[in-house]
Design a protein around this motif. Structure first.
Motif, short mmCIF file in Angstrom:
data_model
loop_
_atom_site.label_atom_id
_atom_site.label_comp_id
_atom_site.label_asym_id
_atom_site.label_seq_id
_atom_site.Cartn_x
_atom_site.Cartn_y
_atom_site.Cartn_z
N THR A 90 36.65 45.61 65.39
CA THR A 90 37.86 45.65 66.22
C THR A 90 38.69 46.88 65.86
O THR A 90 38.80 47.23 64.68
N TYR A 91 39.25 47.53 66.87
CA TYR A 91 40.10 48.72 66.78
C TYR A 91 39.30 50.02 66.63
O TYR A 91 39.86 51.10 66.73
N GLN B 237 35.47 52.05 71.27
CA GLN B 237 34.63 51.21 72.12
C GLN B 237 33.71 52.09 72.95
O GLN B 237 34.16 53.05 73.56
N GLN C 179 45.26 55.40 74.15
CA GLN C 179 43.99 56.08 74.32
C GLN C 179 43.86 56.58 75.75
O GLN C 179 44.39 55.98 76.68
N THR D 296 42.64 59.54 71.09
CA THR D 296 43.61 58.52 70.68
C THR D 296 44.82 59.22 70.10
O THR D 296 44.68 60.08 69.23
N ALA E 259 45.05 53.54 77.93
CA ALA E 259 44.90 52.18 77.40
C ALA E 259 45.64 52.04 76.08
O ALA E 259 45.72 53.01 75.31
N TRP F 170 46.60 48.98 72.80
CA TRP F 170 46.33 47.67 72.24
C TRP F 170 47.51 46.74 72.51
O TRP F 170 48.66 47.12 72.39
N SER F 171 47.19 45.51 72.85
CA SER F 171 48.22 44.52 73.12
C SER F 171 48.93 44.13 71.82
O SER F 171 48.45 44.43 70.73
N LEU G 35 42.51 45.43 74.59
CA LEU G 35 42.87 46.78 74.99
C LEU G 35 43.30 46.70 76.45
O LEU G 35 42.50 46.37 77.32
N ASN G 36 44.60 46.98 76.72
CA ASN G 36 45.12 46.93 78.09
C ASN G 36 44.99 48.30 78.74
O ASN G 36 45.44 49.30 78.18
#
Lengths: 113, 111
Positions: A98-99, A102, B33, B48, B90, B92-93, B99-100
């Protein structure tokens, strides 16, 4: 290094039918994601796995969608029964954890008639 | 869900022109991102940004993260047809797991 593989690439079904998508993540990646991307929108996370356990499935319509990652590697996403509004591209992604970055597969384009 | 608004939605320019696309939110993000998605493919991470006010350059692409960490911009200098694609931001929530994504800016660069 092979990327994320998905199949099929395209699928056309009629409403109320069932459909399944398959994803093979990058070797060694513990985290696997399924996203839904409706035309004109960004991807929306449906479910996230860490190895074979579910981390987040809060946006998965559980009355019709299901997903599994039995051995912590490949994953399948199923829709039963399909609705017209399920027409979208279904993207699979994986990351080391995670993080981390991706990596996305090419997606499966689903058309529900 | 923390919303990310992207503008413009569509952009069509000629080769050699410069352009800027924007990603805005009312929420603070620990990082943002930028991805590019070509037709028939999945999104590919470009950069990022983590620190407020940060500027990152990737060849002809310049990315900036707002001081308040609520917005970001992507500037392309001398656009080329190969830059054509959907640019997605995008973040992170708050829960940390999801990932929104914004809806993206669809860019077309013609020769």
């Amino acid at each position: 290094e092979a990327g994320v593989a998905q199949s099929p690439r395209y699928k056309i079904i009629e409403k109320r039918q069932s459909v399944a998508f398959w994803c093979n993540p990058i070797s060694g990646h513990a985290t696997l994601y399924w996203y839904q991307q409706i035309l004109g929108q960004g991807p929306k996370l449906l479910i996230q796995f860490q190895n074979n356990g579910v981390v987040d499935d809060s946006q998965l319509p559980k009355d019709r969608f299901s997903a599994e990652r039995l051995k912590g590697v490949d994953s399948t996403l199923k829709i039963q029964p399909a609705k017209l509004e399920d027409s979208a591209v279904y993207l699979c992604a994986s990351s080391s954890r995670t993080y981390d970055t991706q990596y996305f597969g090419p997606g499966t384009r689903l058309t529900v008639l | 869900t923390q919303l990310l608004e992207q503008s413009p939605q569509f952009l069509s320019i000629q080769e050699g022109e410069n352009l800027t696309v924007y990603c805005n939110s009312s929420s603070v993000f620990s990082s943002l991102q930028w991805y590019r998605q070509e037709p028939g493919e999945g999104p590919v991470l470009l950069v990022t940004v983590v620190t407020g006010g940060e500027v990152k350059k990737l060849k002809r692409l310049t990315f900036q993260f707002g001081d308040a960490r609520k917005d970001s911009s992507l500037h392309i200098t001398a656009a080329q047809p190969g830059d054509t694609g959907l640019y997605l931001c995008a973040g992170w929530s708050n829960s940390g797991y999801a990932l929104n994504f914004g809806k993206g800016t669809s860019l077309l660069v013609t020769p």
